[in-house]
Design a protein around this motif. Structure first.
Motif, PDB file in Angstrom:
ATOM      1  N   ASP A 114      18.863   9.267  -3.861  1.00 19.19           N
ATOM      2  CA  ASP A 114      18.716   7.907  -3.331  1.00 19.19           C
ATOM      3  C   ASP A 114      17.537   7.820  -2.368  1.00 19.19           C
ATOM      4  N   SER A 115      17.360   8.866  -1.557  1.00 23.96           N
ATOM      5  CA  SER A 115      16.258   8.894  -0.597  1.00 23.96           C
ATOM      6  C   SER A 115      14.912   8.916  -1.316  1.00 23.96           C
ATOM      7  N   GLU A 116      14.825   9.682  -2.381  1.00 22.11           N
ATOM      8  CA  GLU A 116      13.576   9.771  -3.144  1.00 22.11           C
ATOM      9  C   GLU A 116      13.256   8.442  -3.815  1.00 22.11           C
ATOM     10  N   LYS A 117      14.275   7.778  -4.336  1.00 15.15           N
ATOM     11  CA  LYS A 117      14.070   6.470  -4.979  1.00 15.15           C
ATOM     12  C   LYS A 117      13.577   5.448  -3.967  1.00 15.15           C
ATOM     13  N   GLU A 118      14.158   5.502  -2.772  1.00 13.43           N
ATOM     14  CA  GLU A 118      13.788   4.543  -1.725  1.00 13.43           C
ATOM     15  C   GLU A 118      12.347   4.738  -1.295  1.00 13.43           C
ATOM     16  N   SER A 119      11.944   6.004  -1.170  1.00 11.75           N
ATOM     17  CA  SER A 119      10.578   6.304  -0.726  1.00 11.75           C
ATOM     18  C   SER A 119       9.543   5.936  -1.790  1.00 11.75           C
ATOM     19  N   GLN A 120       9.973   5.880  -3.052  1.00 15.46           N
ATOM     20  CA  GLN A 120       9.049   5.561  -4.134  1.00 15.46           C
ATOM     21  C   GLN A 120       8.843   4.061  -4.313  1.00 15.46           C
ATOM     22  N   LYS A 121       9.732   3.267  -3.700  1.00 13.62           N
ATOM     23  CA  LYS A 121       9.600   1.821  -3.808  1.00 13.62           C
ATOM     24  C   LYS A 121       8.325   1.363  -3.104  1.00 13.62           C
ATOM     25  N   GLU A 122       7.567   0.485  -3.745  1.00 18.23           N
ATOM     26  CA  GLU A 122       6.360  -0.037  -3.112  1.00 18.23           C
ATOM     27  C   GLU A 122       6.758  -1.077  -2.081  1.00 18.23           C
ATOM     28  N   LEU A 123       6.313  -0.875  -0.865  1.00 20.29           N
ATOM     29  CA  LEU A 123       6.631  -1.816   0.196  1.00 20.29           C
ATOM     30  C   LEU A 123       5.863  -3.113  -0.014  1.00 20.29           C
ATOM     31  N   VAL A 124       6.554  -4.234   0.134  1.00 25.77           N
ATOM     32  CA  VAL A 124       5.905  -5.539  -0.057  1.00 25.77           C
ATOM     33  C   VAL A 124       5.961  -6.330   1.238  1.00 25.77           C
ATOM     34  N   CYS A 125       4.974  -7.194   1.407  1.00 25.58           N
ATOM     35  CA  CYS A 125       4.872  -8.025   2.602  1.00 25.58           C
ATOM     36  C   CYS A 125       6.020  -9.027   2.643  1.00 25.58           C
ATOM     37  N   ALA A 126       6.686  -9.126   3.794  1.00 23.87           N
ATOM     38  CA  ALA A 126       7.807 -10.042   3.947  1.00 23.87           C
ATOM     39  C   ALA A 126       7.366 -11.494   3.920  1.00 23.87           C
ATOM     40  N   ASP A 127       6.067 -11.749   4.149  1.00 21.73           N
ATOM     41  CA  ASP A 127       5.572 -13.129   4.209  1.00 21.73           C
ATOM     42  C   ASP A 127       4.977 -13.626   2.893  1.00 21.73           C
ATOM     43  N   CYS A 128       4.234 -12.762   2.193  1.00 23.01           N
ATOM     44  CA  CYS A 128       3.549 -13.242   0.984  1.00 23.01           C
ATOM     45  C   CYS A 128       3.903 -12.473  -0.283  1.00 23.01           C
ATOM     46  N   GLY A 129       4.544 -11.326  -0.152  1.00 22.73           N
ATOM     47  CA  GLY A 129       4.936 -10.561  -1.328  1.00 22.73           C
ATOM     48  C   GLY A 129       3.904  -9.576  -1.832  1.00 22.73           C
ATOM     49  N   ASP A 130       2.717  -9.560  -1.224  1.00 18.64           N
ATOM     50  CA  ASP A 130       1.700  -8.582  -1.616  1.00 18.64           C
ATOM     51  C   ASP A 130       2.063  -7.202  -1.071  1.00 18.64           C
ATOM     52  N   LYS A 131       1.282  -6.201  -1.443  1.00 18.42           N
ATOM     53  CA  LYS A 131       1.540  -4.851  -0.967  1.00 18.42           C
ATOM     54  C   LYS A 131       1.391  -4.788   0.551  1.00 18.42           C
ATOM     55  N   ALA A 132       2.365  -4.180   1.207  1.00 21.03           N
ATOM     56  CA  ALA A 132       2.349  -4.097   2.669  1.00 21.03           C
ATOM     57  C   ALA A 132       1.749  -2.774   3.135  1.00 21.03           C
ATOM     58  N   GLN A 133       0.989  -2.853   4.211  1.00 24.81           N
ATOM     59  CA  GLN A 133       0.416  -1.646   4.797  1.00 24.81           C
ATOM     60  C   GLN A 133       0.856  -1.446   6.246  1.00 24.81           C
ATOM     61  N   LEU A 134       1.454  -2.492   6.839  1.00 27.00           N
ATOM     62  CA  LEU A 134       1.783  -2.451   8.261  1.00 27.00           C
ATOM     63  C   LEU A 134       3.248  -2.820   8.485  1.00 27.00           C
ATOM     64  N   LYS A 135       3.736  -2.513   9.695  1.00 29.08           N
ATOM     65  CA  LYS A 135       5.103  -2.854  10.066  1.00 29.08           C
ATOM     66  C   LYS A 135       5.087  -3.511  11.443  1.00 29.08           C
ATOM     67  N   THR A 136       5.861  -4.580  11.597  1.00 30.22           N
ATOM     68  CA  THR A 136       5.925  -5.274  12.883  1.00 30.22           C
ATOM     69  C   THR A 136       6.913  -4.573  13.819  1.00 30.22           C
ATOM     70  N   ALA A 137       6.975  -5.051  15.060  1.00 30.82           N
ATOM     71  CA  ALA A 137       7.854  -4.440  16.052  1.00 30.82           C
ATOM     72  C   ALA A 137       9.320  -4.516  15.642  1.00 30.82           C
ATOM     73  N   ASN A 138       9.702  -5.575  14.911  1.00 23.86           N
ATOM     74  CA  ASN A 138      11.094  -5.701  14.491  1.00 23.86           C
ATOM     75  C   ASN A 138      11.357  -5.133  13.092  1.00 23.86           C
ATOM     76  N   GLY A 139      10.384  -4.356  12.569  1.00 23.76           N
ATOM     77  CA  GLY A 139      10.611  -3.635  11.315  1.00 23.76           C
ATOM     78  C   GLY A 139      10.196  -4.350  10.045  1.00 23.76           C
ATOM     79  N   LYS A 140       9.575  -5.520  10.145  1.00 29.69           N
ATOM     80  CA  LYS A 140       9.128  -6.234   8.946  1.00 29.69           C
ATOM     81  C   LYS A 140       7.883  -5.577   8.363  1.00 29.69           C
ATOM     82  N   ASN A 141       7.849  -5.446   7.042  1.00 28.23           N
ATOM     83  CA  ASN A 141       6.655  -4.940   6.367  1.00 28.23           C
ATOM     84  C   ASN A 141       5.712  -6.113   6.110  1.00 28.23           C
ATOM     85  N   ILE A 142       4.451  -5.969   6.469  1.00 27.23           N
ATOM     86  CA  ILE A 142       3.485  -7.054   6.280  1.00 27.23           C
ATOM     87  C   ILE A 142       2.166  -6.488   5.754  1.00 27.23           C
TER      88      ILE A 142
END
Length: 202
Positions: A114-142
């Protein structure tokens, strides 16, 4: 080894409306489990009706589990029995055999998978849905684009915050955690700079 009762988990299937409860049960031979289902319309705890024991057994687990292993084990037992109740991939007696053969190694392998599957998921921006590269103070991927349009970096803690959690002085941005308001209603920065409400940019 004698086990104390550890925990239980409730699982529900939206597809079938099945509610299932799995609990660990202490046993001298190893860690036991009990699986029950109940009818939501019929269930009445006070009258002790509507709940039906589906199966119980003793696993191959003879050592204490940590909390993460406890809950993953409960989830694995629930999934196994739901396969028999929902998709009919297996029969109930097969579910009993599988769960009775459950080992600590099985649980640890599932956690790793389960951990490996989670790490393989591509993180997406919480605001626009594009690929995320950053994380906000409250944990949102952007993404970097939304960071430039919607977020500010606090000069004190270097974390990213949205407009609602940011206060802008004429020179710098601070998160609401690192700028104070004095008794006169003025804003005071960690550097000791004081700004009136009118001087603040946002």
């Amino acid at each position: 080894m004698k086990f104390e009762e550890l925990n239980y988990g409730d699982y529900s299937s939206d597809a079938t409306g099945i509610d299932i409860c799995v609990e660990w049960v202490g046993s001298e031979k190893g860690l036991g489990y009990k699986v029950s289902i109940w009818d939501g319309e019929e269930y009445d705890a006070a009258l002790d009706i509507g709940e039906y024991e589906l199966g119980s057994g003793i696993t191959k687990i003879t050592k204490a589990l940590n909390e993460e292993e406890q809950f993953k084990g409960l989830e694995m037992i629930a999934d196994t029995y739901l396969k028999a109740l929902q998709t009919f991939e297996i029969k109930l007696d097969e579910a009993f055999k599988l769960c009775s053969n459950l080992t600590i190694k099985d649980i640890q392998n599932k956690l790793k998978e389960d951990s490996e599957k989670e790490s393989q998921k591509e993180l997406v921006c919480a605001d626009c849905g594009d690929k995320a590269q950053l994380k906000t103070a409250n944990g949102k991927n952007i993404c970097k684009d939304c960071r430039g349009r919607l977020y500010w970096e606090c000069v004190h803690c270097k974390e990213l915050f949205d407009d609602d959690h940011t206060r802008l002085t004429p020179k710098e941005a601070y998160c609401i955690n690192h700028i104070a308001v004095n008794t006169e209603g003025n804003y005071v920065t960690p550097k000791g700079e004081v700004y009136t409400e009118e001087q603040m940019q946002g």
